[in-house]
Write an enzyme that holds these catalytic residues in place. Structure first.
Site, PDB file in Angstrom:
ATOM      1  N   ASP A 176       0.867  -1.186   0.000  1.00  0.00           N
ATOM      2  CA  ASP A 176       0.000   0.000   0.000  1.00  0.00           C
ATOM      3  C   ASP A 176       0.894   1.223   0.000  1.00  0.00           C
ATOM      4  O   ASP A 176       2.131   1.106  -0.010  1.00  0.00           O
ATOM      5  CB  ASP A 176      -0.968  -0.026   1.199  1.00  0.00           C
ATOM      6  CG  ASP A 176      -2.302   0.629   0.850  1.00  0.00           C
ATOM      7  OD1 ASP A 176      -2.302   1.799   0.441  1.00  0.00           O
ATOM      8  OD2 ASP A 176      -3.344  -0.043   0.959  1.00  0.00           O
ATOM      9  N   HIS A 230      -2.633   3.344  -4.698  1.00  0.00           N
ATOM     10  CA  HIS A 230      -1.988   2.954  -3.436  1.00  0.00           C
ATOM     11  C   HIS A 230      -0.516   2.616  -3.695  1.00  0.00           C
ATOM     12  O   HIS A 230       0.005   1.622  -3.180  1.00  0.00           O
ATOM     13  CB  HIS A 230      -2.721   1.778  -2.797  1.00  0.00           C
ATOM     14  CG  HIS A 230      -4.080   2.157  -2.277  1.00  0.00           C
ATOM     15  ND1 HIS A 230      -4.262   2.885  -1.128  1.00  0.00           N
ATOM     16  CD2 HIS A 230      -5.328   1.928  -2.762  1.00  0.00           C
ATOM     17  CE1 HIS A 230      -5.564   3.088  -0.917  1.00  0.00           C
ATOM     18  NE2 HIS A 230      -6.232   2.521  -1.910  1.00  0.00           N
ATOM     19  N   GLU A 279      -9.607   2.637  -5.348  1.00  0.00           N
ATOM     20  CA  GLU A 279      -9.299   4.018  -4.984  1.00  0.00           C
ATOM     21  C   GLU A 279      -8.138   4.625  -5.771  1.00  0.00           C
ATOM     22  O   GLU A 279      -7.432   5.494  -5.262  1.00  0.00           O
ATOM     23  CB  GLU A 279      -8.995   4.110  -3.479  1.00  0.00           C
ATOM     24  CG  GLU A 279     -10.170   3.696  -2.607  1.00  0.00           C
ATOM     25  CD  GLU A 279      -9.858   3.716  -1.118  1.00  0.00           C
ATOM     26  OE1 GLU A 279     -10.749   4.084  -0.347  1.00  0.00           O
ATOM     27  OE2 GLU A 279      -8.738   3.348  -0.722  1.00  0.00           O
TER      28      GLU A 279
END
Ligand code: ACM
Length: 460
Positions: free
Chosen positions: A54, A125, A194
């Site tokens: 991440d 990420h 995302e």
């Protein structure tokens, strides 16, 4: 042996009874992972998705790219608390798993009936990757080096994404080759959640590549990217699991990647290539699950309002770092993954459920225990029997379960709230109301809803 007090007999309702553990934001030493596997096995859960990468850290040893762990595996501090009143401490955080350790984990888990599903999160990420290899970011290595000096010490959603050049895809595929050498699961997580589109939108080179490939927008570009990755994994005999954003990129589908080879290298025009055998992890309400099922994908349900175990457990201000909506034990027990009235085409496609344990604020074993237990007991029964649970019945069995947790040394949340040593006075959170989150989810999934409304044939 399954945990006393839990009803986990007969045949399971779902084949995929998963937990995702975020070891990227908070590295857990191997003994903690082995203990976690033991606890999952006692709950008759059978998938541990390891979120290995991440913005805040890269934990998987990659022999061909040693800087991923050497640089991407260490940050100089971590955010404390959430929201505008949070701060960053100056305590370095680092850790990585060697391939040998992870092979041991795979074997150990396998002996206990648990499949380890590794997850490498792309194209978003990506800050830890870019700290190590800035050439894979948007805007040129020098610019990326300026923006990303180390893995992110903050939590939230970063703008940093991978670029969409061929060498970047080759890098991701090289990494995934090593993943496939270590993990024997037939499914590999590729993230897809995302990924912010701002950098792609503002970058002339990315736009040039998008146009060359005949892709209408950044959502299609993301689907194209993930399709290429999925096609590579198909060549290694793996299918992918991705978060429901994976479906945002327009008309996808088609035969399983294994059958078609997925999107060919350098493909121009045509549909981006999320293969139909990709598993959709539906976390933003029911929309992704429904669209995924309509398109013929298998679906794992992990709606945040019922399965995000980092969310606060009550309205009590004493809950440690309260984030998300209230997700009480009783709320987890009320999770009804496939309601009776659900159409057959949907029920057929739901292969399972998954509880997600994001670890921004779970920096110690004790804090992890507090977040996960006893909610995991209710989740495990839903995974095994289907939901919702009959609360009064579950409640009568709880004392035996809680006693067992205590015997295992699990520092679970007491039913009446956190003990003084489980609280974090002075560390701010950002509690959300259910109404606010539902409104946000509606906004975030608007494009998926449009696709659903756009006439994908009902399979019913
Ligand atoms: C997610 O919670 N970002 C999948």
């Amino acid at each position: 042996m399954s945990a006393p007090g839990l009803r986990l007999d007969g045949e399971p309702r779902f084949a995929w009874r998963g937990v995702m553990l975020d070891v990227a934001r908070r590295f857990r030493p191997m003994p903690d992972l082995l203990r976690f596997v033991d606890l999952l096995a006692a709950h008759r859960l059978n998938v541990l998705q390891l979120h290995l990468t991440d913005d805040q850290g890269w934990r998987f040893e990659v022999r061909g790219y040693p800087r991923l762990t050497a640089v991407g595996g260490r940050r100089s501090g971590s955010q404390v608390g959430h929201g505008p009143r949070s701060w960053v401490d100056d305590v370095p955080h680092e850790g990585r798993y060697t391939q040998a350790e992870l092979r041991d984990l795979v074997r150990y888990a396998g002996e206990r009936g648990i499949r380890i599903v590794p997850e490498i999160d792309v194209p978003g990420h990506a800050s830890a990757i870019l700290a190590a290899y800035p050439e894979y970011g948007v805007g040129g290595a020098d610019a990326v080096r300026e923006r990303v000096r180390e893995p992110w010490t903050r939590f939230g959603i970063s703008d940093e994404v991978l670029n969409v050049e061929e060498p970047t895809l080759a890098f991701v595929c090289d990494v995934l080759d090593e993943v496939c050498d270590v993990f024997d699961a037939d499914v590999v997580g590729i993230g897809g959640d995302e990924a912010q589109k701002r950098r792609w939108r503002d970058d002339p080179r990315t736009q040039e590549l998008r146009r060359e490939r005949g892709l209408a927008d950044e959502a299609e570009l993301q689907a194209w990217f993930l399709g290429r990755v999925a096609a590579h994994l198909a060549g290694r005999g793996r299918r992918v699991i991705g978060w429901d954003e994976m479906l945002e990129g327009g008309a996808t589908g088609g035969a399983p990647a294994g059958a078609t080879g997925g999107a060919p290298e350098g493909a121009t025009g045509g549909a981006p290539g999320i293969p139909r055998d990709a598993v959709v992890a539906s976390w933003r309400g029911p929309v992704g699950a429904e669209l995924g099922a309509r398109l013929g994908h298998d679906v794992v349900l992990c709606p945040d309002l019922w399965t995000y175990l980092d969310y606060r457990q009550s309205d009590d201000p004493a809950e440690p770092v309260p984030v998300g909506t209230v997700l009480s034990l009783e709320d987890v027990a009320s999770f009804d993954p496939v309601p009776q009235e659900a159409p057959g085409w949907f029920a057929e496609r739901v292969i399972g459920v998954q509880a997600n344990v994001w670890s921004e604020h779970l920096d110690t074993r004790e804090r992890l225990d507090y977040a996960v237990f006893p909610r995991l007991g209710a989740f495990a029964e839903v995974a095994w029997n289907g939901g919702p649970l009959e609360w009064s019945d579950f409640r009568t069995r709880l004392p035996a379960y809680l006693e067992w947790l205590g015997e295992q040394g699990v520092g679970h949340r007491p039913l009446d709230g956190p003990r003084a040593d489980q609280q974090r006075p002075g560390v701010p959170g950002v509690p959300r109301s259910r109404e606010a989150r539902l409104a946000e989810l509606a906004r975030l999934t608007a494009s998926l809803r449009e696709r659903r409304a756009g006439g994908y044939p009902s399979r019913g």
